[in-house]
Design a protein around this motif. Structure first.
Motif: not given
Length: 173
Positions: A1-24
């Motif tokens: 459910m959407a209530e479980e999501w956390i909105i936060r500033r992106a971190s360096e560790e997130d960078a390798p995951l973002l291209p796959d999100i964009e593709i999806s």
């Protein structure tokens, strides 16, 4: 459910995951007549996402394990916060994550004393122009488009986006 999501500033560790999100996220374009190719278009690399984190403001929506499933890239230009991209993993679309990311960007812009939020998007795609209209953005007429936004549209056209299907939008704060 959407209530479980956390909105936060992106971190360096997130960078390798973002291209796959964009593709999806791009998979949603497979249902858009004459825009199916967008689903297979090139995405930003992890290094390019790191560059955005350094020069702009990047937020992610992360699940309970803190793994990002959506992101928002923005950049400040004078008194305006420009939204470069919102991407939500295809499996998580429709849960309000894009809206929540946009609300965080708007709150940041207000707190920073900025006057406007801007973006460019597809006119006739329900999860683009119509989505932003519901968030209070107005589609700009040709005589309302700033030189900076006009340059963005021209660059998009040079990169192959159909300019007749693109628009610039603004939300006054």
């Amino acid at each position: 459910m959407a209530e479980e999501w956390i909105i936060r500033r992106a971190s360096e560790e997130d960078a390798p995951l973002l291209p796959d999100i964009e593709i999806s996220a791009g998979a949603a374009f497979r249902t858009q007549q004459d825009l199916e190719w967008v689903a297979d278009d090139e995405v930003w690399s992890a290094e390019e996402h790191l560059d955005w984190m350094e020069k702009g403001l990047v937020w992610v929506a992360a699940e309970s394990r803190n793994r990002p499933v959506a992101f928002l890239i923005t950049e400040v230009f004078g008194d305006t916060l420009h939204v470069w991209e919102v991407s939500v993993h295809h499996a998580e679309q429709g849960h309000g994550l894009g809206r929540r990311l946009m609300e965080v960007a708007e709150a940041h812009a207000r707190e920073a004393g900025l006057r406007d939020l801007t973006l460019t998007t597809f006119r006739d795609v329900v999860f683009n122009e119509q989505f932003y209209h519901r968030l209070g953005y107005q589609t700009l007429h040709a005589d309302e488009i700033s030189p900076r936004l006009q340059q963005v549209l021209e660059r998009e056209a040079a990169e192959g986006l159909p300019i007749d299907r693109r628009c610039a939008m603004r939300k006054r704060l």
